[in-house]
Design a protein around this motif. Structure first.
Motif, PDB file in Angstrom:
ATOM      1  N   ALA A 340     -48.984  38.881  -8.949  1.00  0.00           N
ATOM      2  CA  ALA A 340     -48.926  37.695  -9.808  1.00  0.00           C
ATOM      3  C   ALA A 340     -47.565  37.033  -9.696  1.00  0.00           C
ATOM      4  O   ALA A 340     -46.538  37.710  -9.509  1.00  0.00           O
ATOM      5  N   VAL A 341     -47.552  35.722  -9.795  1.00  0.00           N
ATOM      6  CA  VAL A 341     -46.307  34.954  -9.850  1.00  0.00           C
ATOM      7  C   VAL A 341     -46.391  34.015 -11.046  1.00  0.00           C
ATOM      8  O   VAL A 341     -47.466  33.508 -11.390  1.00  0.00           O
ATOM      9  N   VAL A 342     -45.269  33.809 -11.674  1.00  0.00           N
ATOM     10  CA  VAL A 342     -45.149  32.841 -12.768  1.00  0.00           C
ATOM     11  C   VAL A 342     -44.157  31.792 -12.282  1.00  0.00           C
ATOM     12  O   VAL A 342     -42.975  32.102 -12.093  1.00  0.00           O
ATOM     13  N   ALA A 373     -52.721  36.107  -8.319  1.00  0.00           N
ATOM     14  CA  ALA A 373     -52.778  35.283  -9.532  1.00  0.00           C
ATOM     15  C   ALA A 373     -51.525  34.428  -9.655  1.00  0.00           C
ATOM     16  O   ALA A 373     -50.414  34.881  -9.341  1.00  0.00           O
ATOM     17  N   VAL A 374     -51.710  33.184 -10.094  1.00  0.00           N
ATOM     18  CA  VAL A 374     -50.614  32.256 -10.369  1.00  0.00           C
ATOM     19  C   VAL A 374     -50.714  31.841 -11.835  1.00  0.00           C
ATOM     20  O   VAL A 374     -51.779  31.413 -12.284  1.00  0.00           O
ATOM     21  N   VAL A 375     -49.613  31.977 -12.551  1.00  0.00           N
ATOM     22  CA  VAL A 375     -49.548  31.519 -13.943  1.00  0.00           C
ATOM     23  C   VAL A 375     -48.551  30.363 -13.983  1.00  0.00           C
ATOM     24  O   VAL A 375     -47.388  30.526 -13.621  1.00  0.00           O
ATOM     25  N   ALA A 413     -51.855  36.185 -20.499  1.00  0.00           N
ATOM     26  CA  ALA A 413     -52.776  35.806 -19.429  1.00  0.00           C
ATOM     27  C   ALA A 413     -52.925  36.935 -18.413  1.00  0.00           C
ATOM     28  O   ALA A 413     -54.044  37.279 -18.007  1.00  0.00           O
ATOM     29  N   LEU A 414     -51.818  37.543 -18.007  1.00  0.00           N
ATOM     30  CA  LEU A 414     -51.884  38.626 -17.034  1.00  0.00           C
ATOM     31  C   LEU A 414     -52.467  39.886 -17.648  1.00  0.00           C
ATOM     32  O   LEU A 414     -53.116  40.683 -16.949  1.00  0.00           O
ATOM     33  N   ASP A 415     -52.262  40.081 -18.942  1.00  0.00           N
ATOM     34  CA  ASP A 415     -52.895  41.214 -19.624  1.00  0.00           C
ATOM     35  C   ASP A 415     -54.411  41.088 -19.555  1.00  0.00           C
ATOM     36  O   ASP A 415     -55.120  42.076 -19.328  1.00  0.00           O
ATOM     37  N   ALA A 416     -54.930  39.868 -19.728  1.00  0.00           N
ATOM     38  CA  ALA A 416     -56.368  39.647 -19.626  1.00  0.00           C
ATOM     39  C   ALA A 416     -56.856  39.928 -18.207  1.00  0.00           C
ATOM     40  O   ALA A 416     -57.946  40.485 -18.015  1.00  0.00           O
ATOM     41  N   VAL A 417     -56.072  39.551 -17.206  1.00  0.00           N
ATOM     42  CA  VAL A 417     -56.451  39.839 -15.822  1.00  0.00           C
ATOM     43  C   VAL A 417     -56.568  41.340 -15.602  1.00  0.00           C
ATOM     44  O   VAL A 417     -57.544  41.836 -15.016  1.00  0.00           O
ATOM     45  N   LEU A 418     -55.606  42.090 -16.097  1.00  0.00           N
ATOM     46  CA  LEU A 418     -55.607  43.537 -15.892  1.00  0.00           C
ATOM     47  C   LEU A 418     -56.753  44.210 -16.639  1.00  0.00           C
ATOM     48  O   LEU A 418     -57.346  45.179 -16.151  1.00  0.00           O
ATOM     49  N   ARG A 419     -57.098  43.723 -17.813  1.00  0.00           N
ATOM     50  CA  ARG A 419     -58.193  44.312 -18.592  1.00  0.00           C
ATOM     51  C   ARG A 419     -59.551  44.044 -17.950  1.00  0.00           C
ATOM     52  O   ARG A 419     -60.470  44.852 -18.054  1.00  0.00           O
ATOM     53  N   GLU A 420     -59.691  42.879 -17.301  1.00  0.00           N
ATOM     54  CA  GLU A 420     -61.002  42.465 -16.804  1.00  0.00           C
ATOM     55  C   GLU A 420     -61.205  42.722 -15.317  1.00  0.00           C
ATOM     56  O   GLU A 420     -62.331  42.634 -14.832  1.00  0.00           O
ATOM     57  N   VAL A 421     -60.166  43.047 -14.579  1.00  0.00           N
ATOM     58  CA  VAL A 421     -60.278  43.089 -13.124  1.00  0.00           C
ATOM     59  C   VAL A 421     -61.286  44.121 -12.657  1.00  0.00           C
ATOM     60  O   VAL A 421     -61.960  43.928 -11.633  1.00  0.00           O
TER      61      VAL A 421
END
Length: 663
Positions: A340-342, A373-375, A413-421
């Motif tokens: 991921a990058v922000v 992922a890009v935030v 946002a990245l927490d949601a990615v990790l929970r759903e991946v």
């Protein structure tokens, strides 16, 4: 530092950069994930290693649309000629959420650099995004105003810098004069274009809708003209005109101007030079193939600074960083590789502000499978995008689930990615679709023109032509309508159906056993017999007069029977009024010279010059329109349509019918 030595320093700076190859826009090592860095801190750190008073930072996000090294050298040349220390930042950021940068980034940058001179922020979407002068007597405000007014919006940054630097060195009188000229030009440009100017502009073939508009504006009149010509020809032939001569006349009158209009439109279509929208954009052509960006400079910097880490936070992101350290640790433990990058994005960066383009370029440079992922930020909201490459993850459904949570910051946002991946399995061989290229050259002009032209020619034009023809012939028919208040020309085609209807109605009434007063029955029978022959226009007028006279008697038995009809136009009805006969004009009927003539109430009330306009005219065998009184010594005229000598008139009419010639 004095101005002269600084001017001598500029070539040395350029030479040093060229010799060492050191990119003046290289970024320092990233800070920790949760350490907030202001843009002023970031740019001050970059400028710390640059020559004093000659600092230029070109953001590598501009690579592609610009050559960073070439732009940097051009900025040195432009501002080096001003004669004061300069600190210049060229960056596409911030495109939005500028308030999260700092109230005044240049003021903060000056505080950190601690040197006087001119501080300039250049940005592609606005040219001069900001300018400040410290310890230098320069007309920065007036020079900025003149530069903005003299250049087109979106001018290249190198051109903006050169113009602004030139304005900074101009005299005050010159700047005031140019400022007045800019204001006058702006005021003139605000004038609403005329309808003709807008019309011509809409027909420019190089515009996005120019060929279509041209096809419509030519096809519709051509279709209407051909339709009107066809209707005219049909009407003429039905009235007895020659088919060949009529068709030839219609063809000349419609096809010649139509061919000229089409020839002009094609010449205009092919003669106009290509417009910007018709030419392929070299930048978009590069973006159509991997890595989908014109330059991977920023992507390579991000990959290099990430190293083996799974998270990168750009120093220029305006988003909050709380919680990102914990997220970075959890990324290492994800069931599938997640990187991921922000970072900030803008429409003028190498990815055209599209995170999907950056993701594809990032995967192309790194060359490893995983979830990328890009935030970034979209106005005031956190925006997240991701793609899955070579891993059993459904990136599309994963992204929808993450976006539904509407995270308040990058960590969430990245927490949601990790929970759903791990909850969205998919075929590992399924590859994400390439990014969409929105800017494509327009289709060729001729097909666009032809499609619109044919639509207008075959649909719009005939409808308009039919409406025009209907309106014209309707108005003519209304004027010529028998019994109307106005007289004028009435053709046999109009009289015949009317006479047939009224004669049939009279025959029906007589078949019911109804009787007519003495003297009217022979007239009624004569009228019906004339209709069985080949009546001409005058015969039809006579039939209508006799039939109406008989039907009026049937409708009101015992009422007096009116005699002579209106002499000006017998179709007006009974001549219940009178007026002096025209001087010197002999009566066409039997008898001596008349001093007065019978007229309808409407004609009697008119002066002579207007009464003439109401006089009934019929077309003769030679096709010429004449007053019905001038068509020979016919029985209808001699006997005033049965008002004088009705028995003799009936005798003549019956003999003519029996002899095979009407009236």
């Amino acid at each position: 530092m004095p101005a002269l030595p600084r001017l001598l320093l500029v070539p040395a700076v350029l030479a040093a950069l060229a010799a060492t190859g050191a990119p003046a826009h290289a970024a320092p090592e990233p800070a920790s994930y949760e350490t907030h860095v202001t843009p002023a801190e970031h740019y001050a750190a970059l400028m710390a290693d640059m020559p004093e008073g000659a600092a230029v930072v070109v953001d590598d996000a501009l690579a592609g649309e610009y050559d960073p090294a070439e732009l940097e050298a051009g900025l040195h040349r432009s501002f080096g000629a001003v004669g004061v220390p300069y600190h210049v930042v060229a960056s596409p950021f911030p495109e939005s959420l500028a308030s999260l940068w700092a109230p005044d980034m240049l003021a903060a940058l000056h505080d950190r650099v601690g040197a006087d001179g001119i501080y300039v922020h250049l940005r592609p979407d606005s040219g001069i995004a900001g300018v400040r002068a410290y310890g230098a007597d320069l007309p920065v405000d007036l020079a900025e105003q003149v530069t903005r007014g003299e250049l087109e919006y979106g001018a290249p940054l190198g051109e903006v810098a050169a113009a602004f630097a030139e304005a900074l060195t101009a005299s005050e009188d010159d700047l005031l004069r140019r400022s007045d000229a800019v204001a006058a030009a702006r005021e003139a440009g605000e004038d609403t274009p005329s309808g003709w100017e807008e019309f011509v502009e809409d027909l420019d073939p190089s515009r996005s809708v120019g060929p279509e508009n041209l096809g419509l504006i030519v096809g519709a009149p051509v279709g209407a003209l051909v339709t009107v010509g066809a209707v005219w020809a049909v009407v003429r032939v039905r009235r007895g005109a020659g088919v060949r001569s009529t068709v030839l006349s219609a063809a000349v009158a419609t096809l010649v101007p139509s061919a000229a209009a089409v020839a002009w439109s094609l010449a205009h279509l092919t003669g106009a030079p290509p417009g910007p929208q018709e030419l392929p954009d070299p930048l978009e052509e590069v973006r159509a193939e991997p890595p989908y960006v014109a330059s991977t400079a920023r992507v390579e910097r991000v990959v290099g600074q990430m190293g083996e880490e799974r998270l990168y936070v750009d120093p220029l992101t305006p988003l909050p960083r709380e919680g990102l350290a914990e997220v970075a640790a959890r990324l290492e433990e994800a069931p599938a590789p997640v990187r991921a990058v922000v970072l900030p994005m803008a429409g003028s960066d190498e990815s055209a502000g599209d995170p999907h383009v950056f993701l594809h370029a990032w995967h192309h440079v790194l060359g490893e499978d995983g979830v990328y992922a890009v935030v970034t930020h979209d106005l005031e909201a956190v925006s997240v995008d991701l793609l899955a490459f070579g891993v059993p993850v459904d990136g599309h459904s994963l992204l929808e689930e993450v976006r539904d949570e509407e995270a308040a910051d990058p960590a969430a946002a990245l927490d949601a990615v990790l929970r759903e991946v791990g909850r969205h399995p998919a075929d590992a061989d399924a590859a994400p679709a390439p990014p969409t290229i929105y800017s494509t050259p327009l289709e060729p002009r001729l097909p666009r023109f032809t499609e619109s032209f044919l639509l207008a020619l075959l649909l719009v034009g005939p409808v308009v032509g039919a409406l025009v023809a209907g309106a014209v012939w309707g108005a003519v028919a209304l004027v010529r309508r028998p019994g109307a208040s106005a007289g004028g020309r009435v053709g046999a085609a109009t009289l015949r159906p009317l006479a047939e209807r009224e004669a049939a109605a009279l025959a029906g009434e007589l078949s019911e056993g109804r009787t007519l007063p003495d003297g009217l029955m022979p007239q009624a029978e004569a009228a019906l017999m004339v209709m069985e022959g080949s009546p001409d226009a005058l015969d039809l007028v006579g039939v209508l007069v006799l039939v109406r006279r008989a039907r009026a008697a049937l409708a009101d038995p015992g009422a007096p029977v009116h005699g002579a009809p209106c002499r000006n136009n017998p179709l007006h009805g009974p001549g219940t009024a009178s007026a002096p006969a025209p001087p010197g004009r002999k009566r066409r009927e039997r008898g001596a010279r008349a001093e007065r003539t019978s007229l309808c109430e409407g004609c009697a009330a008119l002066p002579d010059d207007r009464r003439v306009l109401r006089r009934l005219e019929l077309r003769g065998p030679d096709g010429v329109w004449r007053s019905y009184l001038d068509q020979g010594e016919r029985a209808w005229i001699r006997h005033r349509f049965g008002a004088h000598g009705p028995a003799r008139m009936v005798e003549v009419l019956l003999s003519e019918v029996e002899g095979g010639r009407a009236g």
